[in-house]
Design an enzyme around this catalytic site. Structure first.
Site, PDB file in Angstrom:
ATOM      1  CB  CYS A   1       0.185  -4.845   1.469  1.00  0.00           C
ATOM      2  SG  CYS A   1      -0.986  -3.936   2.472  1.00  0.00           S
TER       3      CYS A   1
ATOM      4  CB  CYS B   1       1.496  -4.337  10.210  1.00  0.00           C
ATOM      5  SG  CYS B   1       1.441  -2.706   9.445  1.00  0.00           S
TER       6      CYS B   1
ATOM      7  CD  GLU C   1       4.054   5.825   6.422  1.00  0.00           C
ATOM      8  OE1 GLU C   1       4.163   6.859   5.765  1.00  0.00           O
ATOM      9  OE2 GLU C   1       4.088   4.676   5.932  1.00  0.00           O
TER      10      GLU C   1
ATOM     11  CG  HIS D   1       4.379   0.691   8.587  1.00  0.00           C
ATOM     12  ND1 HIS D   1       3.869   0.152   7.430  1.00  0.00           N
ATOM     13  CD2 HIS D   1       4.494   2.033   8.372  1.00  0.00           C
ATOM     14  CE1 HIS D   1       3.678   1.123   6.552  1.00  0.00           C
ATOM     15  NE2 HIS D   1       4.049   2.272   7.092  1.00  0.00           N
TER      16      HIS D   1
ATOM     17  CB  SER E   1      -0.883   0.003   1.247  1.00  0.00           C
ATOM     18  OG  SER E   1      -0.085  -0.162   2.400  1.00  0.00           O
TER      19      SER E   1
END
Ligand code: DGL
Length: 274
Positions: free
Chosen positions: A74, A186, A154, A188, A12
């Site tokens: 993702c 995930c 982020e 991240h 994504s």
């Protein structure tokens, strides 16, 4: 036998670069074509139909680049839309991140209690729970959505008191369940590994889906005789596409990939069917 075509990887956004990083670690000769849908990230709070549609568009873009394998990096798309993508893409192997991470956890848990953390869509889909129960129906699975982790990463808020507080907030219930393995479901979350480990305690093993997915890709390509013939730097010949070059792109990409990307190409969403 060998195959010098690149591996297609999409996410994504830029988080999927954690999977690319692991691909270069375990298969340094492989070239990658990466697509990060930075214009529409995050997918984690979207509806199932939007996630499926976006995932299919991302996949089609990569298929147009003559790839030998498609990796859905993702977790959200892997959880909600992998079957849909597989129905539409039959000519090359398509792998997601859910099964490799689940297999690794199922092999490692002694207590047979596994935690899973991910976006709302990933946890809501129960894809990890189903994958784990397909492997061993007796496993107890405890899932928790941690939607604030993505924006924290982020923003580069990795090692801060605020992040530790958020981790505490999300994870305290999981600690009480007695899990001994926790799947970082995930893209991240590998960047928050230290904070998560400090919260859940070192008796809990953290499983990074990115690492296990790269390993599975290597095993499949080897079994098919489709590894790149050279052992050199695939990174230099890889291509990186995004749907929007956001102002902090370079910084965020470096954080996930661990190195600088020289040329980033931008595609318009209209070109992938939106
Ligand atoms: N890449 C997504 C995942 O792994 C996280 C970011 C998003 O919500 O799109 O679930």
């Amino acid at each position: 036998m060998s195959d010098s075509r690149p591996i297609g990887v999409f996410d994504s956004g830029l988080g999927g670069l954690t999977v690319v990083r692991e691909i270069f670690r375990c298969m340094p000769g492989e070239r990658v074509i990466y697509f990060g849908d930075t214009a529409r990230v995050p997918y984690g709070g979207r509806s199932v139909s939007a996630i499926k549609r976006f995932g299919m568009q991302d996949a089609r873009f990569l298929l147009s680049m003559d790839i030998k394998m498609l990796i859905v990096a993702c977790n959200t798309v892997s959880s909600v839309g992998l079957a849909h993508i597989r129905e539409g893409v039959t000519e090359i192997p398509v792998i997601g991140v859910v099964l490799p991470g689940s297999r690794a956890a199922a092999l490692r848990t002694a207590e047979r209690k596994i935690g899973v953390i991910g976006t709302r869509a990933t946890v809501g889909s129960e894809a990890y729970t189903q994958a784990l129960h397909n492997i061993d129906n007796g496993l107890r699975v405890y899932s928790k959505a941690c939607p604030l982790f993505v924006p924290l990463v982020e923003e580069g808020l990795i090692d801060t008191d605020f992040t530790r507080m958020v981790a505490q907030h999300y994870l305290y219930e999981l600690v009480d369940t007695g899990i001994d393995c926790l799947i970082l479901g995930c893209t991240h979350y590998p960047l928050l590994m230290e904070t998560i480990l400090a919260t859940v305690g070192t008796r809990v093993q953290l499983l990074d889906s990115a690492f296990w997915t790269a390993k599975e890709a290597a095993d499949i390509l080897s079994a098919l005789g489709a590894r790149h013939p050279e052992h050199g730097s695939g990174f230099a010949e890889s291509r990186f596409f995004v749907s929007d070059k956001t102002p902090n792109f370079d910084q965020v990409a470096r954080r996930f990939l661990g190195q600088e990307i020289q040329d980033i190409e931008t595609i318009e969403l209209e070109d992938i069917g939106e």
